[in-house]
Design a protein around this motif. Structure first.
Motif, PDB file in Angstrom:
ATOM      1  N   THR A   1     113.659 -58.620  53.213  1.00 62.64           N
ATOM      2  CA  THR A   1     113.737 -58.707  54.671  1.00 62.64           C
ATOM      3  C   THR A   1     113.263 -57.392  55.254  1.00 62.64           C
ATOM      4  O   THR A   1     113.588 -56.321  54.729  1.00 62.64           O
TER       5      THR A   1
ATOM      6  N   ASP B   1     113.745 -54.921  58.155  1.00 67.84           N
ATOM      7  CA  ASP B   1     114.660 -54.571  59.232  1.00 67.84           C
ATOM      8  C   ASP B   1     113.831 -53.907  60.338  1.00 67.84           C
ATOM      9  O   ASP B   1     113.582 -52.699  60.320  1.00 67.84           O
TER      10      ASP B   1
ATOM     11  N   TYR C   1     119.973 -64.671  58.453  1.00 69.34           N
ATOM     12  CA  TYR C   1     119.394 -63.776  59.458  1.00 69.34           C
ATOM     13  C   TYR C   1     119.335 -64.529  60.796  1.00 69.34           C
ATOM     14  O   TYR C   1     118.398 -64.373  61.575  1.00 69.34           O
TER      15      TYR C   1
ATOM     16  N   LYS D   1     114.330 -53.032  63.277  1.00 67.35           N
ATOM     17  CA  LYS D   1     114.904 -51.949  64.099  1.00 67.35           C
ATOM     18  C   LYS D   1     114.615 -50.587  63.496  1.00 67.35           C
ATOM     19  O   LYS D   1     114.508 -49.598  64.203  1.00 67.35           O
ATOM     20  N   ASN D   2     114.558 -50.520  62.173  1.00 69.50           N
ATOM     21  CA  ASN D   2     114.324 -49.228  61.526  1.00 69.50           C
ATOM     22  C   ASN D   2     112.886 -49.044  61.071  1.00 69.50           C
ATOM     23  O   ASN D   2     112.523 -48.000  60.548  1.00 69.50           O
ATOM     24  N   CYS D   3     112.076 -50.060  61.265  1.00 70.89           N
ATOM     25  CA  CYS D   3     110.657 -49.944  60.914  1.00 70.89           C
ATOM     26  C   CYS D   3     109.974 -49.092  61.969  1.00 70.89           C
ATOM     27  O   CYS D   3     110.310 -49.178  63.149  1.00 70.89           O
TER      28      CYS D   3
ATOM     29  N   ASP E   1     123.578 -62.078  58.421  1.00 74.72           N
ATOM     30  CA  ASP E   1     122.957 -61.119  57.502  1.00 74.72           C
ATOM     31  C   ASP E   1     121.811 -61.785  56.756  1.00 74.72           C
ATOM     32  O   ASP E   1     121.706 -63.010  56.760  1.00 74.72           O
ATOM     33  N   PRO E   2     120.964 -60.981  56.095  1.00 74.72           N
ATOM     34  CA  PRO E   2     119.839 -61.599  55.392  1.00 74.72           C
ATOM     35  C   PRO E   2     120.256 -62.477  54.210  1.00 74.72           C
ATOM     36  O   PRO E   2     119.486 -63.332  53.775  1.00 74.72           O
TER      37      PRO E   2
ATOM     38  N   THR F   1     112.311 -62.336  59.623  1.00 80.86           N
ATOM     39  CA  THR F   1     112.477 -61.423  58.491  1.00 80.86           C
ATOM     40  C   THR F   1     111.151 -60.753  58.162  1.00 80.86           C
ATOM     41  O   THR F   1     111.102 -59.789  57.411  1.00 80.86           O
TER      42      THR F   1
ATOM     43  N   ALA G   1     113.463 -49.659  54.977  1.00 84.77           N
ATOM     44  CA  ALA G   1     113.435 -50.591  56.110  1.00 84.77           C
ATOM     45  C   ALA G   1     113.138 -51.995  55.622  1.00 84.77           C
ATOM     46  O   ALA G   1     113.595 -52.978  56.202  1.00 84.77           O
TER      47      ALA G   1
ATOM     48  N   LYS H   1     116.245 -64.962  63.484  1.00 85.56           N
ATOM     49  CA  LYS H   1     115.548 -63.689  63.633  1.00 85.56           C
ATOM     50  C   LYS H   1     114.416 -63.612  62.614  1.00 85.56           C
ATOM     51  O   LYS H   1     114.560 -64.130  61.497  1.00 85.56           O
TER      52      LYS H   1
END
Lengths: 649, 140, 343
Positions: free
Chosen positions: A285, A287, A215, A289-291, A173-174, A237, A271, A235
Motif C-alpha cells: 500500500t 501511504d 483501506y 500522506k507520507n509520500c 487499515d490496509p 492504495t 511510505a 481509499k
C-alpha cells in the motif's frame, strides 16, 4: 359504533383475590355502558382461563377485552394471542395491572379494591378508543455489513458467510487482523497469536460470500433494519492487489521513512509498505500522506522498480454504495492515550513501553525478531518492572473502569520475558489480580511459581531516568514498605479505550455510546450484542474491554442475531407508531427535532412518519403544540379518559 | 387537615423504568399507601402538560411524573425533553400559587422498587396536611 | 433619532418596484391620540407612515393573517409584505421563521429602534391625567410627552409612562431587519424580569389569591389569543369546540375532539385555558404585551408568559426570538438542564 368490551378479573389464586374483592370489582365494571361482559376467574392465564375468554368473545360477540391481572410484562402477549385466536384484533386487548401495582403493595382491602376498580376502569377507557392494528411488514435485504476487520469482525463475517449470506467486511487499515495479529502469544495457552489468526484471515480472503474492503471507511449510513443504505469510501492504495507479487523492491527504493504504526513506533517503515508479511489482502500500500507527492509525481522511484507494474499513481478514491439488512460494529480498541500518562515517563523515556509495544518486542517477527532489547541501547534488560492498571480504575483522573485483560497479559508478559531472558527478574506492581476466565487463575499462579515473577501490591508514585536506568518508586502495601527498583525497562498496562474514530461512527450509525465511549448495548444483562438501534449489532472490545475468547463468543452471538434478520423474507414492526393529522400540522418541525430515531420528517410543509423507524415513544406527541401527531392506541384522547377514571369520583 | 382526608394521586409512569420499578416494589411485596393510581405511558417524554393540568382539574390532589434516569431512557432521550417540559410546568404552577408539594417528578429505574415505595409514602405524607386540592379543580 | 422621512422614502421605493404587495405600518389614528395600524398599497400614501412612542401595536399579527388567508386561496399571492417592526416585533418575526410558518423572504422588514425609550402605556397616562380627556399629543426634543387636555397642557417625562415591558426590554432595537431606522442604543437592563418580583416575593397563598381574583374576571373572549401572532393554530387545543374548523376535518374527528377545557367561564376553566396558553407559548412569546393590552377586563396576562420567559433564560440559557436558526425551547435540551426538582 358502540364497543362491546369484556372485562376479565383474575384472582391469581390469593395473590389478587386475597386483597382485592374481585367479585365487587366485577360488579362495578358491569355498570360501565360499554362493558358487555364482566367475570372473574381464579387463574386467567391458565388454559381454562383463556378458554373462558375465548368463549365469552364468541358468545357475547365481544370486540375488545380488558384483563385485570398481573403486570403486562408477564402475560400481555398471552392474552393478545388468545384474543387473536378467538377472532378479534390482538390490539383490542389491554391489561390492567392490579397485582404488582395494587394487591401486592396494599394492606387495606377496601381501599385496594377501590383502586383496582379505578385501574380496571382506566384500562376500559383506553380499550374503548383502541383501533384494530396490523403489524407493519417490510422486506429485508439478505446481506450484512461488518465494520472492523479485527478478530471480532473476522469471526462475525465468517459465521454469517458460512450460513450462506453475503457479507461486506470493511476495514480502515490496509490489512485485516486488528490488534490480535500484533500479539506474540495469547493467554492462557501461550498460543502463537499469528498462527491461530492467519488461517481465519486467509479464510476471509477466500470466502465466496465475503466481499473484503480494506483501506476503506464507512461514510454514511441511512435507512433502517432490513434496509440500510451504506456509503463506503474506498481509499486508493495505488497498488493493484492482483498484480503485486510482494517482491519488496518498492520498499527498498522508497526514500521516505516514517514511524511504523504496526510496531507502535519502535521501527520505521517506508511510505510504500506492507503492514506485516501475512497481510490480507496480500499487497503493498502506498501511504499517500507520507509520500513526497503524486500531483505532480515528486519521486516515483517505487513505480520505476516495480517489475509487475502494479503501482498506479492514477488510482482514485471510490465511493461504493451498498444495501444491507444488518450491520455489525466491531471496531475494537486502542490503548489509552500516552499523552495522558506523562507521569510514568511514557513517551519521554525510550525504555518505558506500553503493553502492545512489549508484544512487538516479544514477537518473533517483531522489530527485534523476538529478542527482548531496550529501545535505548539495544541491550537485554535484566530487571523489568510491569505496572498494572495504568489509566484504569482511576475515576478521578483517568478511566473509572477496569480494563479486564491487563492482569492476564501482564502475567503473560512477565512469563514470556523470563522465557526470553532466563537470568532476568520481573516485578509487577498491582492493585488486584483479576483472572476469572477458564484456566486463568492457574496461569497467573505459574508466573510466580515457575517464572519467579515478584508481585508487589501497590501503586507507583514516580518514574525517572538516572544513569541509563529507569528508577521506579512504588509501594508494597503488604509489607508496608516503600520500594525502589532501578529497572532496565518499564512496561505499562494501559487502559483499553474504544478505537479512535468510534465517536464519529456512532453518530453516523445513530447507536448509543456510554460515558466512557464504549458502544451501548440494548440491555447490559440480556441483550449484550444488540445496540439500541434495531438491526445494528455489537461485537468485541468496541462494546467493553474483553479478552479474545469473549470477543469470539460475542462476535458469533452478533452474527446469529444478524442472521435472524437476514434469514427472513420480511420483518414485522409494532404498529403502535405515531401518526400525523396533516390538517392540524403547520410544519414547524419541533417533532423532527425531538425524535431519537429520525422517524419523522417534513415533506412539503407537513410532518410525515416513517412507520418502520418509529418506536412509538410519544415524545413527538407531547411536544406538538397542535396535537397534530399522536401514537396509535395511546392517544391524548385516551389518556384524557384514563385520567378521569384514575382520579375517580 | 382532618385525619380522614386521603389524597388522590395520579402517577404517570414510563413503561420501561418507572412502571417496572413499581412492579418490582410489588414483586418484593413492599407496602405503600393505596392513594396513587398509576397511568403507564411509553416514555416520560410523552407526558404532555395538558395531562398534568387535566389531572388537577379532575380533582387529583397530587400528580407524579416518573421516568428513566438521564442517559438510560429506553427511547434514548425522551426523558431529557420531559425534564425540560416538566420544569416549565412546575415554574408555571408555582407562579400561580399551587402548593409546590402537589406536583412532583422523579427518576425511578426498573431496579428501584424501594425508591418508588419511599416516593409514594412521602408524597402521601406531604399531601395530607394540605387537604383536598381545590385551586385547579373543576366544580361539578 | 428615527428618520421617518428616510423610512417613508424606502417604503415608497419598495412599493414602486413591486418588491412587496403592500406595507403594514403605523399612522396617526383618526379616533384618538395614539397610532393605528395602516395598510399602504399606493406609493404616494407612504407619507402617512409615522413613528413615535404611541406605536404600540405588534403588526406581525397581520403577517400571520395574510399567510393563513393565502393558504386557502386557489391562486395565492405569495409576494412579500413590507412591515414596520420594533425590537420586540422583530423577535416575533424570528420565531415565525424558526417555526417555518413564514420564510425570511416573505417579509421586508423596516426596522425601527426604540433607542432609549419604548412605547407608551395608555393606562399609566390616564392615571397621570386623573381622568382628563386627551385632545392632542406632542413629543418634544427632551423626551417629554406634552398632552393637551381641555384643562390645559401637561408635560410628562416619557420614561414615567412607558409600558412595563419596555422598562425591562432586552431588545430595544430590531434583531432582524432589511433596513434599520434609528440607532442601536445599548441599554443596560439591571433587572430584566422586574415585573415578576412582586408576585415572586409573595407566599404561595398570596400568589393564588392574586391569580384567582385576576382570572375569575376572565370572560373567555379570547381576545388575547386573537391578537397574539404566535397563536396561529387552526384548531386551538385549549378550546376544542374551535373557532376555525378546517375543510379537511372529518365528522369523526369533530366527534372525537378532546375537550380539555369547558366553555363556561368558571375559574377552573379560565385557569386551565390560561395555563395551557402560557405553556404553549413557552419559548415562543416575545412579550409584545398585546394580550394584556387587548384584555377587556385588565388581567395582567403578560406576567404568565414573562414567568416562562424568565425560566427559559435562567434555567436553560434560552432567549426567545434572537436567532431563528436555533431549535425551539421545548424541542431541545442541554445535558446541564437543572434537575434539582427531580427526586
Amino acid at each position: 359504533m358502540k364497543k362491546r368490551i369484556g372485562v376479565f378479573i383474575c384472582h391469581c389464586g390469593i395473590n389478587i383475590a386475597g386483597t382485592v374483592d374481585v367479585k365487587e370489582t366485577v360488579k362495578e365494571l358491569t355498570k360501565h355502558q360499554d362493558v358487555e361482559h364482566s367475570v372473574d376467574y381464579v387463574y386467567m392465564c391458565s388454559e381454562p382461563g383463556q378458554n373462558l375468554i375465548k368463549e365469552a368473545i364468541k358468545d357475547k360477540k365481544l370486540d375488545s377485552i380488558v384483563i385485570s391481572c398481573c403486570s403486562p410484562t408477564l402475560h400481555e402477549s398471552t392474552f393478545r394471542k388468545a384474543a387473536k385466536e378467538a377472532g378479534i384484533n390482538e390490539f383490542q386487548c389491554e391489561i390492567a395491572n392490579i397485582r404488582e401495582q395494587c394487591s401486592w403493595v396494599h394492606k387495606d382491602k377496601k381501599k385496594a379494591t377501590e383502586k383496582a376498580k379505578k385501574i380496571t376502569r382506566s384500562a376500559v377507557e383506553r380499550v374503548l378508543k383502541n383501533e384494530s392494528l396490523e403489524p407493519i411488514s417490510f422486506p429485508v435485504t439478505s446481506r450484512a455489513l461488518v465494520i472492523g476487520g479485527g478478530i471480532a469482525g473476522i469471526q462475525s463475517a465468517l459465521d454469517i458467510a458460512d450460513s450462506g449470506y453475503e457479507v461486506i467486511l470493511v476495514e480502515r487499515d490496509p490489512s485485516i487482523g486488528g490488534h490480535m495479529i500484533q500479539l506474540s502469544e495469547t493467554f492462557p495457552t501461550l498460543d502463537c497469536s499469528q498462527c491461530i489468526l492467519t488461517p481465519k484471515m486467509v479464510e476471509v480472503s477466500k470466502h465466496p460470500n465475503i466481499k473484503l474492503m480494506t483501506y476503506s471507511e464507512v461514510q454514511e449510513v441511512s435507512g433502517y433494519v432490513g434496509n440500510f443504505n451504506v456509503k463506503i469510501l474506498k481509499k486508493p492504495t495505488y497498488v493493484d492487489p492482483e498484480a503485486c507479487t510482494l517482491c519488496d523492491d518498492c520498499t527498498e527504493a522508497c526514500p521516505v521513512v516514517v514511524p511504523n504504526e504496526f510496531d507502535f513506533g519502535l521501527t520505521g517503515r517506508k511510505a510504500i509498505y506492507i503492514p506485516f508479511p501475512q497481510a490480507i489482502p496480500a499487497t503493498f500500500t502506498l501511504d499517500v500522506k507520507n509520500c513526497p507527492g503524486l500531483l505532480p509525481i515528486a519521486c516515483g522511484k517505487c513505480a520505476d522498480v516495480c517489475e509487475p507494474e502494479a503501482i498506479d499513481f492514477d488510482m482514485k478514491p471510490e465511493i461504493v454504495e451498498e444495501k444491507v439488512g444488518a450491520i455489525i460494529v466491531a471496531t475494537g480498541y486502542d490503548q489509552y492515550d500516552k499523552e495522558k500518562m506523562k507521569e510514568y515517563g511514557y513517551g519521554k523515556y525510550a525504555d518505558v513501553l506500553d503493553g502492545l509495544q512489549f508484544e512487538r518486542l516479544l514477537s518473533a517477527s517483531g522489530p527485534t525478531l523476538g529478542k527482548v532489547l531496550r529501545p535505548s541501547d539495544h541491550k537485554e534488560p535484566k530487571e523489568v518492572v510491569f505496572i498494572q492498571c495504568v489509566g484504569s480504575r482511576d475515576p478521578e483522573l483517568h478511566c473509572s473502569y477496569c480494563s479486564k485483560i491487563c492482569c492476564m497479559y501482564t502475567a503473560k508478559h512477565a512469563m514470556l520475558y523470563k522465557h526470553h531472558v532466563p537470568d532476568g527478574q520481573s516485578y509487577v506492581f498491582y492493585i488486584d489480580i483479576r483472572s476469572g476466565g477458564k484456566n486463568y487463575e492457574e496461569f497467573v499462579q505459574r508466573a510466580t511459581e515457575e517464572d519467579g515473577v515478584v508481585y508487589l501490591r501497590g501503586k507507583v508514585s514516580k518514574i525517572f531516568e538516572e544513569n541509563g536506568k529507569i528508577t521506579v518508586w512504588g509501594a508494597d502495601t503488604l509489607t508496608g514498605k516503600e520500594v525502589e527498583i532501578n529497572a532496565d525497562m518499564v512496561v505499562l498496562a494501559m487502559a483499553m479505550r474504544p478505537s479512535k474514530g468510534s465517536e464519529e461512527l456512532v453518530k453516523k450509525l445513530k447507536i448509543g455510546m456510554d460515558k466512557d465511549g464504549f458502544l451501548t448495548e440494548a440491555h447490559p444483562k440480556l441483550r449484550p450484542v444488540e445496540s439500541l438501534t434495531s438491526g445494528i449489532f455489537l461485537a468485541g472490545a468496541a462494546q467493553a474491554p474483553k479478552d479474545i475468547p469473549e470477543v469470539v463468543a460475542q462476535a458469533s452471538g452478533a452474527a446469529a442475531k444478524a442472521i435472524s434478520i437476514l434469514s427472513q423474507d420480511q420483518l414485522f414492526h409494532s404498529p403502535m407508531v405515531a401518526e400525523v393529522k396533516p390538517n392540524l400540522c403547520t410544519g414547524c418541525g419541533m417533532c423532527v427535532d425531538v425524535c431519537a430515531y429520525d422517524a419523522i420528517s417534513i415533506e412539503e410543509g407537513k410532518a410525515e412518519v416513517n412507520r418502520v423507524l418509529c418506536e412509538g415513544c410519544g415524545t413527538c406527541s407531547a411536544t406538538c403544540l397542535r396535537a397534530a401527531v399522536q401514537v396509535k392506541n395511546i392517544t391524548p384522547g385516551q389518556i384524557h379518559e384514563m385520567i378521569e377514571a384514575s382520579v375517580g369520583g | 387537615m382532618t385525619k380522614d382526608f386521603e389524597p388522590k394521586i395520579v402517577a404517570f409512569l414510563c413503561k420501561w423504568c418507572s412502571s417496572a420499578g413499581s412492579d418490582l416494589a410489588g414483586v418484593s411485596r413492599m407496602k405503600y399507601p393505596p392513594n396513587v393510581v398509576p397511568i403507564t405511558v411509553m416514555c416520560s417524554g410523552s407526558v404532555s402538560p395538558l395531562y398534568i393540568f387535566n389531572a388537577f382539574q379532575k380533582g387529583a390532589d397530587g400528580v407524579l411524573v416518573s421516568g428513566c434516569h438521564p442517559g438510560d431512557c429506553h427511547y434514548i432521550k425522551g426523558n431529557f425533553y420531559a425534564r425540560r417540559r416538566i420544569a416549565l410546568v412546575k415554574e408555571l404552577l408555582d407562579f400561580i400559587g399551587l402548593e409546590p408539594e402537589r406536583f412532583k417528578m422523579s427518576w425511578v429505574s426498573a431496579a428501584e422498587g424501594t425508591k418508588y415505595t419511599e416516593i409514594i409514602k412521602d408524597f402521601v405524607k406531604d399531601l395530607k396536611p394540605l387537604g383536598p386540592q381545590k385551586k385547579l379543580r373543576r366544580d361539578l | 433619532m428615527v428618520d421617518i422621512e428616510k423610512l417613508r422614502k424606502e417604503a415608497k421605493k419598495i412599493l414602486k418596484e413591486g418588491k412587496v404587495k403592500y406595507i403594514i405600518g403605523y399612522t396617526k389614528s383618526s379616533q384618538n391620540f395614539s397610532a393605528s395600524p395602516v395598510f399602504i398599497t399606493k406609493p404616494e400614501d407612504t407619507s402617512r407612515l409615522i413613528w413615535n412612542p404611541t406605536c404600540v401595536q405588534n403588526l406581525v399579527k397581520f403577517i400571520v393573517d395574510d399567510k393563513q388567508k393565502q393558504c386557502k386561496e386557489k391562486e395565492p399571492d405569495e409576494r412579500p409584505i413590507g412591515i414596520m417592526v420594533k425590537g420586540c416585533d422583530s423577535r416575533a418575526i424570528n420565531v415565525l421563521i424558526q417555526e417555518k410558518f413564514i420564510d425570511r423572504e416573505d417579509v421586508y422588514l423596516l426596522g425601527v429602534s426604540c433607542e432609549e425609550l419604548g412605547v407608551l402605556d395608555e393606562k399609566k397616562i390616564a392615571k397621570k391625567l386623573k381622568g382628563g380627556k386627551i385632545e392632542k399629543v406632542d413629543f418634544d426634543k427632551k423626551k417629554n410627552i406634552i398632552i393637551s387636555t381641555k384643562d390645559g397642557e401637561v408635560k410628562i417625562p416619557i420614561k414615567e409612562v412607558l409600558a412595563e415591558r419596555c422598562l425591562e426590554c432586552r431588545a430595544n432595537f430590531p434583531v432582524i431587519y432589511d433596513t434599520l431606522y434609528g440607532e442601536k442604543v445599548e441599554r443596560e437592563v439591571k433587572e430584566p424580569f422586574k415585573s415578576l418580583n412582586q408576585i415572586e416575593s409573595q407566599s404561595f397563598k398570596k400568589r393564588w389569591n392574586f391569580w384567582a381574583e385576576q382570572l375569575d374576571r376572565c370572560i373567555r373572549c379570547y381576545a388575547c389569543r386573537s391578537i397574539c401572532p404566535m397563536c396561529y393554530c387552526d384548531e386551538c387545543v385549549a378550546d376544542s369546540i374551535n373557532y376555525a374548523v378546517t375543510p379537511e376535518t372529518t365528522a369523526e374527528e369533530k366527534a372525537q375532539k378532546i375537550q380539555w377545557i369547558e366553555r363556561s367561564p368558571d375559574l377552573s376553566e379560565n385557569i386551565g385555558y390560561h395555563l395551557i396558553r402560557a405553556i404553549h407559548l413557552a419559548g415562543r412569546c416575545i412579550d409584545c404585551g398585546e394580550c394584556e393590552r387587548a384584555c377587556p377586563v385588565d388581567i395582567p396576562l403578560r406576567l404568565l408568559n414573562k414567568k416562562l420567559e424568565k425560566a427559559a433564560h435562567e434555567l436553560f440559557d434560552y432567549d426567545v426570538g434572537f436567532d431563528h436558526e436555533k431549535p425551539s425551547l421545548i424541542s431541545s435540551f442541554k445535558d446541564e438542564d437543572p434537575e434539582d426538582f427531580i427526586r
